[in-house]
Structure formats: structure tokens, C-alpha cells
Scaffold this active site. Structure first.
Site, PDB file in Angstrom:
ATOM      1  CG  HIS A 108      -6.496  -3.927  -5.633  1.00 27.59           C
ATOM      2  ND1 HIS A 108      -7.067  -5.172  -5.740  1.00 27.59           N
ATOM      3  CD2 HIS A 108      -5.288  -4.020  -6.272  1.00 27.59           C
ATOM      4  CE1 HIS A 108      -6.245  -5.978  -6.394  1.00 27.59           C
ATOM      5  NE2 HIS A 108      -5.157  -5.301  -6.754  1.00 27.59           N
ATOM      6  CD  GLU A 109      -3.601  -0.900  -7.947  1.00 26.09           C
ATOM      7  OE1 GLU A 109      -2.472  -1.384  -7.764  1.00 26.09           O
ATOM      8  OE2 GLU A 109      -4.462  -1.472  -8.642  1.00 26.09           O
TER       9      GLU A 109
HETATM   10 NI    NI Z   1      -3.311  -5.826  -7.686  1.00 22.56          NI
END
Ligand code: NI
Length: 182
Positions: free
Chosen positions: A142-143
Site C-alpha cells: 500500500h505504501e
Molecule cells: Ni495510504
């Protein structure tokens, strides 16, 4: 240290790729990481990428609480990673709920690789290489997506699972919290 303003979905800084950091030991980068940590804790969230605070550099921070790790495994402490790279170690993917500080109050179900290796530089310049599974692998994916201008709704296959956290929690089968913001 300072709490920084978090960009929300729709801001162009979130839609563009970020640039590599030349020197991870540069005090400006350390200052940025300190501010990101303070901003993430204030939000609160469990992960944050530099473009979310309007800095288009390849820097992410995250941690994984013990409650999100398999039984018996300890938490992943706060990690700041510079110029991160991800390699999927299997084709297997799993659907899980994600939130994001750039989409406050919302959540959705996102497919992610279950088993990855990630690498990157630490603020002291050392190289980190880690194998990750499950939620740990999810948050790193996600990051790192943020560094390529990708927000989690762009990964979703079922937009019907996208909505306001408050509403989703009402109908959730309690299989997992939906309030971890990344
Ligand atoms: Ni985010």
C-alpha cells in the site's frame, strides 16, 4: 518536528510518481521522516508515504502492531524506508480491507500479494531486505503504491466493497477491523 497537512485523493501530488532520494543520510530527509512520524501518530495511522504530506520523494514509514501479526509473532516496529522496492515471491493474492489517510473515513477491499520481499535504504544508509507475509506485506505494498501515484481504490476489483468505514462496520461480519489507516 511538525504535524504536516495530509493530501487527500484528488490532489495531483498523490497521482504522480515520486522521485528517488539521492542521499538517505541527508538531514533534510531525516527531518522529513520525523515530521511524517509525528503526522502519522497524530492522524492516527499505521503507515504514511511522503507524497501524502506533499513531498514527492520515495520515502515511506509504517509499523505493524502485534494484533496484525500471526499468533506468536511480534510487532514490526516503526520502519522508515527510502527508495523501497518490492518483489512478489508468489503469484498468490488475498483480498483484505484497507483504509488510507488520504481517503479519510473510507475503506475498501483490495487484492494484494500474500508473500513479498521488500528492500530499501534505512535513514543511516544501510540496506534493509525483509521477507513479509500477510498484513505486513499488505501495508508495504500500500505504501509503495503511493510512490507510484496509486491509491488503493485503483487496485480494487469490487467497487461495491468501497465505502464509508462507519457504514461498512455496521454491516461487517466482525472478521477484521476496518479502521487501520495507511
Ligand atoms: Ni495510504
Amino acid at each position: 518536528m511538525a504535524i504536516l497537512k495530509i493530501a487527500r485523493m484528488g490532489h495531483p501530488i498523490l497521482a504522480n510518481p515520486s522521485v528517488s532520494v539521492e542521499d538517505p543520510t541527508n538531514p533534510e530527509i531525516h527531518h522529513l521522516i520525523s515530521d511524517m512520524i509525528e503526522t502519522m501518530r497524530d492522524a492516527p495511522g499505521i503507515g504514511l508515504a511522503a507524497p501524502q504530506v506533499h513531498i514527492p520523494k520515495r520515502v515511506v514509514i509504517f509499523y505493524v502492531p502485534a494484533s496484525r501479526m500471526p499468533d506468536g509473532e511480534k510487532e514490526i516496529g516503526l520502519t522508515a524506508l527510502i527508495n523501497p522496492e518490492i518483489v512478489a515471491l508468489s503469484d498468490e493474492m488475498v483480498i483484505g480491507t484497507e483504509g488510507c489517510l488520504s481517503l479519510p473515513g473510507m475503506a475498501g477491499k483490495v487484492p494484494r500479494y500474500t508473500h513479498i520481499q521488500y528492500s530499501g535504504l534505512l535513514p543511516n544508509g544501510d540496506k534493509l531486505v525483509v521477507e513479509a507475509e500477510g498484513y505486513h506485506a499488505r501495508i508495504v505494498q500500500h505504501e509503495c503504491d503511493h510512490l507510484n501515484g496509486i491509491l488503493y481504490p485503483m487496485r480494487m476489483e469490487e467497487l461495491s466493497t468501497f465505502g464509508y468505514t462507519e457504514e461498512l462496520q455496521k454491516s461487517a461480519d466482525q472478521n477484521g477491523a476496518v479502521n487501520n489507516d495507511e
